[in-house]
Design a protein around this motif. Structure first.
Motif, PDB file in Angstrom:
ATOM      1  N   GLU A   1      50.004  38.628  36.318  1.00 57.22           N
ATOM      2  CA  GLU A   1      48.872  37.752  36.037  1.00 57.22           C
ATOM      3  C   GLU A   1      49.284  36.838  34.898  1.00 57.22           C
ATOM      4  O   GLU A   1      49.711  37.296  33.839  1.00 57.22           O
TER       5      GLU A   1
ATOM      6  N   GLU B   1      45.057  29.811  38.244  1.00 58.82           N
ATOM      7  CA  GLU B   1      45.534  29.362  39.550  1.00 58.82           C
ATOM      8  C   GLU B   1      45.768  27.856  39.529  1.00 58.82           C
ATOM      9  O   GLU B   1      44.913  27.085  39.110  1.00 58.82           O
TER      10      GLU B   1
ATOM     11  N   ARG C   1      47.842  32.792  44.087  1.00 56.97           N
ATOM     12  CA  ARG C   1      46.928  33.914  44.290  1.00 56.97           C
ATOM     13  C   ARG C   1      47.592  34.950  45.175  1.00 56.97           C
ATOM     14  O   ARG C   1      48.565  34.668  45.868  1.00 56.97           O
TER      15      ARG C   1
ATOM     16  N   SER D   1      43.421  36.352  41.624  1.00 58.88           N
ATOM     17  CA  SER D   1      43.958  35.115  41.072  1.00 58.88           C
ATOM     18  C   SER D   1      43.787  35.144  39.558  1.00 58.88           C
ATOM     19  O   SER D   1      42.774  35.643  39.068  1.00 58.88           O
ATOM     20  N   PRO D   2      44.732  34.631  38.812  1.00 58.21           N
ATOM     21  CA  PRO D   2      45.997  34.031  39.231  1.00 58.21           C
ATOM     22  C   PRO D   2      47.058  35.106  39.442  1.00 58.21           C
ATOM     23  O   PRO D   2      46.979  36.196  38.880  1.00 58.21           O
TER      24      PRO D   2
END
Length: 128
Positions: A82, A86, A102, A118-119
């Protein structure tokens, strides 16, 4: 090709799709995507990259200034991290800008019942 760390060490179907432009409007099916890798391969786990070479040295040509999206599917689990938001630029050099995307869990495509996370940034290497 693409190489990635995986969360498992197993043989698993692995598919790589690509398309010119963004992915947001195309995340619900294979329509608009080109399949560039389709094989059952050994996933090597967290410490050894799993290589996914495109067939017959196939190349994905990305014109200067263009956007190219990639989608990797496997019922096994790839490693992601992460980072950012996004669409945000994560890494770049004089040739390439790599943006956060994603991940889709539970189903192959972003359809009812899927879990979109997401992200996400691929933990791996894009060879170009």
């Amino acid at each position: 090709g693409i190489s990635s760390f995986t969360q498992t060490t197993d043989n698993a179907l692995t598919q790589i799709y690509t398309r010119p432009g963004g992915y947001i409007l195309y995340a619900d099916s294979e329509n608009g995507w080109d399949l560039v890798f389709d094989d059952t391969i050994q996933h090597n786990g967290n410490s050894v990259l799993t290589e996914m070479p495109f067939a017959n040295n196939q190349r994905v040509v990305i014109p200067s200034g263009a956007v190219q999206s990639f989608y990797i599917y496997t019922p096994s689990r790839l490693r992601y991290r992460e980072e950012g938001t996004e669409g945000q630029e994560i890494q770049s050099n004089e040739s390439l800008i790599f943006n956060a995307g994603r991940a889709i869990a539970v189903t192959k495509w972003d359809v009812p019942g899927s879990n979109v996370v997401s992200p996400r940034v691929l933990s791996g290497i894009l060879t170009y």
